[in-house]
Design a protein around this motif. Sequence first.
Motif, PDB file in Angstrom:
ATOM      1  N   ILE A   1       5.128  -2.873 -22.936  1.00  0.00           N
ATOM      2  CA  ILE A   1       6.336  -3.424 -23.595  1.00  0.00           C
ATOM      3  C   ILE A   1       7.129  -4.165 -22.521  1.00  0.00           C
ATOM      4  O   ILE A   1       7.148  -3.745 -21.363  1.00  0.00           O
ATOM      5  CB  ILE A   1       7.200  -2.297 -24.195  1.00  0.00           C
TER       6      ILE A   1
ATOM      7  N   ARG B   1      11.119   4.359 -27.749  1.00  0.00           N
ATOM      8  CA  ARG B   1       9.835   3.716 -27.442  1.00  0.00           C
ATOM      9  C   ARG B   1      10.082   2.340 -26.840  1.00  0.00           C
ATOM     10  O   ARG B   1       9.477   1.990 -25.838  1.00  0.00           O
ATOM     11  CB  ARG B   1       9.009   3.569 -28.740  1.00  0.00           C
ATOM     12  N   ASP B   2      10.936   1.598 -27.484  1.00  0.00           N
ATOM     13  CA  ASP B   2      11.303   0.292 -26.928  1.00  0.00           C
ATOM     14  C   ASP B   2      12.595   0.479 -26.134  1.00  0.00           C
ATOM     15  O   ASP B   2      13.689   0.500 -26.693  1.00  0.00           O
ATOM     16  CB  ASP B   2      11.498  -0.716 -28.057  1.00  0.00           C
ATOM     17  N   CYS B   3      12.453   0.661 -24.833  1.00  0.00           N
ATOM     18  CA  CYS B   3      13.597   1.029 -24.022  1.00  0.00           C
ATOM     19  C   CYS B   3      14.068  -0.137 -23.146  1.00  0.00           C
ATOM     20  O   CYS B   3      14.782   0.054 -22.178  1.00  0.00           O
ATOM     21  CB  CYS B   3      13.248   2.236 -23.145  1.00  0.00           C
TER      22      CYS B   3
END
Lengths: 420, 252
Positions: free
Chosen positions: A152, A182-184
């Motif tokens: 990511i 999760r998407d940090c």
Amino acid sequence: MIRLLATPLLFVALLLQSIRLALGQIWANKMRSTLTTIGIVIGVAAVTAVIAALTGLRAKVLKEFETFGTNKIFIIPHWPREGKFRHFNWRHIRFMPKQFENLLERCPSIEDYTLMTERSLTVYHGVQNIEGASINGINPSWHRIENRSVIIGRPFTLMDEEHGWQVCLITPDVRDELRLDRDCIGKRIVVGRRSFEIVGVVEGRVKGGMFGDMGSSKEVFIPFETAWRLWEPWIYAVASCREPELSKEAQAELRFYLRQTRRLGPGDPDTFRLEVIEEYLKSFNKVAMAITAVAGGVVGISLLVGGVGIMNIMLVSVSERTREIGLRKAVGAKPSAILLQFLVEAIVLCLFGGLLGILIGQGMTSMIAKIPNSGLDMAYIPLWAVGLSFGFAATVGVFFGMFPAIKAARLDPIEALRHE
Amino acid sequence: MQTMPQEKTDRTVIRLQDVRRIYKVGVERIHALDGIDLDIRKNEYVAVMGPSGSGKSTLMNILGCLDRCTSGTYELNGRNTTRLSSGGLAHVRNTQIGFVFQSFELLPRLNALKNVELSLIYAAGTTWLSRRTRARETLVRVGLTERVKHRPNQLSGGEKQRVAIARALSNNPSILLADEPTGNLDTKTSEGVMKLFDQLHREGQTIIIVTHEEHVARHAERILQMRDGQIISDERTGPNRVTPPSQEAHHE
């Protein structure tokens, strides 16, 4: 011509006959045969399992090297043991970034290189923290050297490097342990009392392998320049050569280049070390050899014990079948034919033990392969080990079967026929 | 190899000259055979009689090449066997001698057919098929056409001895040696077995039987009486056929 042919033909016929007889004999005494061969069984099972484990480990290591890159060269500071540098302090031994400035122009066999730093720090995000996370400073070229994809976000760029921005890449393990989304991307974590912005998530190391186990899976990557400005840490470098075959030339070029940039005079020892993957493979092979030698010793003892068991049972067999031997001799069996019969019986008995041993070894191998995180999941019995086991078993059969067979061959037919 | 004068080789199968066999038991020397001279011609039917300890078994062992004489010479088909190695003796036994034992000596794990094949296994140049064929033929010859796939423990005493005789005959031996062949059989079965010997004799087989039973010896045409390692009498009780009715080739 017929006579010439007759002798080998007779031998083959006798051999086949002896094998048939031996199988019949073993079948008739199933229990006894199995118990007798237990020494051989254990020996062969042990050796095949050890070989299988080592083979699996080796395959694993080789596979790891492939993902790790067989064309990588590690450049590490090194304190010489002698010469004038022995008394130098660490300032002279450590690497400085400027010593690598025009490395790529000067070393044509090197495709790329990255400077690296490594230290262990606690990482915070809110109330969550990770003690002893591995903080790595890397150049953007690291992405080309390591085959680890960014899951990511984005990889590091030259901009990050030049500005020494406080940005970082983290592994999924760090993200999960810090309870980040999760998407940090865009979140901030605290490393060594400084705040870093997460720009990407990079996949973790290969797990369960020799090298995966050596390092932590909780890694935070920051631009090298940033690390340098913050801590001026010890650095090392990883270079990759254009082709694996160019490894030797690349090492020579590096050595020449570094001796120049580190201002080493002729006759001075190197103050750095170049390490390639092959070196690790060599030391692994050494360890594997040592393990094999120890296992070989154990197996040798168990085969010896097994062999004595075989000899014992063959002596029993000869004495039980004295009348049969007498009769066979009376109808014209030569001493050599009797010798062959009992020798073949001992060999077949041992091969039977070898077969059982390989089967059990296969069972053990399957079990070993299921042990989690042992790096043995690729364990298998190579074909040569099967051959070796049968070879050993047959040798034990010949060696320990010889005495009873000679005893049988030397029996006097008259006395043998009188035997009760 | 020693060649005999022509007129004797075609008749004489066995020639013993001053054969002695001395056993040493401690310091004592036992003369089991004490100077035996004996000629046996082709197709003779000989019974060897005598009390136990008279040396008849020792004679049998020497004739059968199971044992070597201490001194003297033994010529079998004109060939001196005295100096043969144990392997050489085995070859002679394999090709020229058939043994029939008192206790049959059949291998319990093999069926009748395989027991008969036994001596053929050790002969050069026999194939599986030729062994099988020969064994079947020989079993027919001794009157055993059925139960050839049976193991010894499923056969009667008479059948066992027939299988044993078939085994002795399977290699077409020059001499058939029988050591008390009826010793373990009842009278009726014994008669059957002795009739078989008579039949084999008529077919041209040279037969030597060791026995202490009078009625067995009566079948033979020549009776040797032994005592203390010597032949004390040698009488012919029946017509000795000089020419065998069937011209069977005896190979060496």
